[in-house]
Scaffold this active site. Structure first.
Site, PDB file in Angstrom:
ATOM      1  N   HIS A  29      -2.889  -3.471  -2.745  1.00 60.21           N
ATOM      2  CA  HIS A  29      -2.623  -4.849  -2.337  1.00 60.21           C
ATOM      3  C   HIS A  29      -3.805  -5.736  -2.702  1.00 60.21           C
ATOM      4  O   HIS A  29      -4.937  -5.266  -2.810  1.00 60.21           O
ATOM      5  CB  HIS A  29      -2.400  -4.935  -0.818  1.00 60.21           C
ATOM      6  CG  HIS A  29      -1.052  -4.477  -0.374  1.00 60.21           C
ATOM      7  ND1 HIS A  29      -0.074  -5.340   0.060  1.00 60.21           N
ATOM      8  CD2 HIS A  29      -0.505  -3.247  -0.315  1.00 60.21           C
ATOM      9  CE1 HIS A  29       1.007  -4.661   0.374  1.00 60.21           C
ATOM     10  NE2 HIS A  29       0.768  -3.384   0.155  1.00 60.21           N
ATOM     11  N   GLU A  48       5.400  -7.944  -4.147  1.00 64.70           N
ATOM     12  CA  GLU A  48       5.642  -8.922  -3.090  1.00 64.70           C
ATOM     13  C   GLU A  48       4.877 -10.201  -3.418  1.00 64.70           C
ATOM     14  O   GLU A  48       3.779 -10.153  -3.980  1.00 64.70           O
ATOM     15  CB  GLU A  48       5.155  -8.407  -1.727  1.00 64.70           C
ATOM     16  CG  GLU A  48       5.727  -7.085  -1.311  1.00 64.70           C
ATOM     17  CD  GLU A  48       4.834  -5.916  -1.720  1.00 64.70           C
ATOM     18  OE1 GLU A  48       3.670  -6.155  -2.118  1.00 64.70           O
ATOM     19  OE2 GLU A  48       5.310  -4.774  -1.659  1.00 64.70           O
TER      20      GLU A  48
END
Length: 319
Positions: A38, A107
């Protein structure tokens, strides 16, 4: 027989702590590692997000366990050519087939940070398919030029490549992603112990390919305290629909997570120190046909978790 690995959470822990967890996982009897990738954590409460490729390089020096990213998005924030170089170097460092590249369509939380438009789901899958094909060509070690719908590459060549190209596992939840994973993936990455998903993957072209799962638990001697910890750090996992794919910042996830109650988390996440509950949670994946499951301990008490799994849980699963 289903194997059991440990899931390193880059969202919760700084790099040195992740390395220590990898050592403890190997000592406890886990057989592989997943590691999240991430740019942001999901919420400020989680509080960390180191660069995964640096951590993987360090992991190669402190553990003999195989490592897989779970998962990398090779389409927006980092170009697939650079992802391919990072993956090839990681595979060369780890050696002996110990690296797998887990990929997904990403995302907005991590991928919109450079200011580009966040594409709709069908376009994201198009981009992922093109990226996978491009990375596979680069793993072969030859010069690559490519003029595709989403990516342009000119005269690119990876000079540091492993003896064998790293397998590419594809994360999938919906039908379109599942079809892509079956066609192009070397394995499937998913998180729910759903036998129908596994069967659909294998019917769609994934027969003979491994299925990998991940699950979060919160071990602790006080179950109610463990539920509070799981709710504080991972209420976002209970958000419905596509919110996890489209919300753009940790602050937005924090707002949405207020809709999730501790009772909802308690009903979904295995918490506490009852070994039978932990065993049942993991057996559900084995019964659904998973080849390997990676468990992540929520919260700071990692040593207690590893002691518990080493003595109470893993022997029951593998004995």
């Amino acid at each position: 027989m289903t194997e059991y690995g440990y899931f390193l959470s880059c969202e919760e822990h700084p790099p040195r702590a992740l390395l220590e967890q990898a050592r403890m996982a190997e000592q406890a009897g886990f057989t592989s590692l997943w590691i999240s990738d991430h740019f942001h954590p999901w919420t400020g409460e989680q509080g960390q997000s180191p660069f995964v490729w640096s951590v993987i390089g360090a992991l190669s020096q402190v553990t003999s366990l195989p490592v897989c990213t779970a998962v990398t998005c090779p389409t927006v924030r980092i170009h697939p050519v650079i992802t391919a170089q990072a993956a090839a170097t990681s595979a060369a460092l780890l050696g002996h087939g110990r690296f797998r590249l887990g990929v997904g369509s990403g995302e907005a939380l991590n991928e919109h940070i450079l200011g580009g438009r966040w594409p709709e789901a069908s376009v994201r899958l198009e981009m992922l398919e093109e990226a996978i094909q491009l990375m596979r060509r680069l793993f072969e070690g030859g010069k690559v030029s490519h003029h595709g719908k989403h990516y342009t590459v000119e005269n690119a060549r990876l000079y540091t490549v492993p003896d064998q190209p790293p397998p590419i596992d594809v994360s999938a939840f919906g039908p379109a992603a599942l079809s892509l994973a079956a066609r192009l993936g070397d394995g499937l990455v998913t998180t729910r112990p759903d036998r129908e998903v596994v069967d659909r993957f294998r019917r769609a072209g994934g027969a003979g390919k491994p299925v990998f799962g991940g699950v979060k638990v919160c071990w602790g001697p006080d179950r109610e305290a463990a539920v509070r910890t799981a709710h504080r750090l991972w209420a976002v996992e209970q958000l419905p629909g596509e919110l996890n794919q489209v919300l753009p910042s940790p602050a937005h996830f924090e707002q949405a997570a207020r809709l999730v109650t501790p009772e909802q988390v308690a009903g979904k996440v295995t918490c506490g120190d009852d070994p039978d509950e932990h065993v049942r949670t993991l057996q559900a994946y084995a019964e659904a046909g998973f080849d390997r499951v990676h468990i992540s301990q929520i919260g700071p008490d990692q040593q207690g978790f590893f002691d518990f799994y080493r003595t109470k849980v893993l022997p029951s699963l593998t004995g």
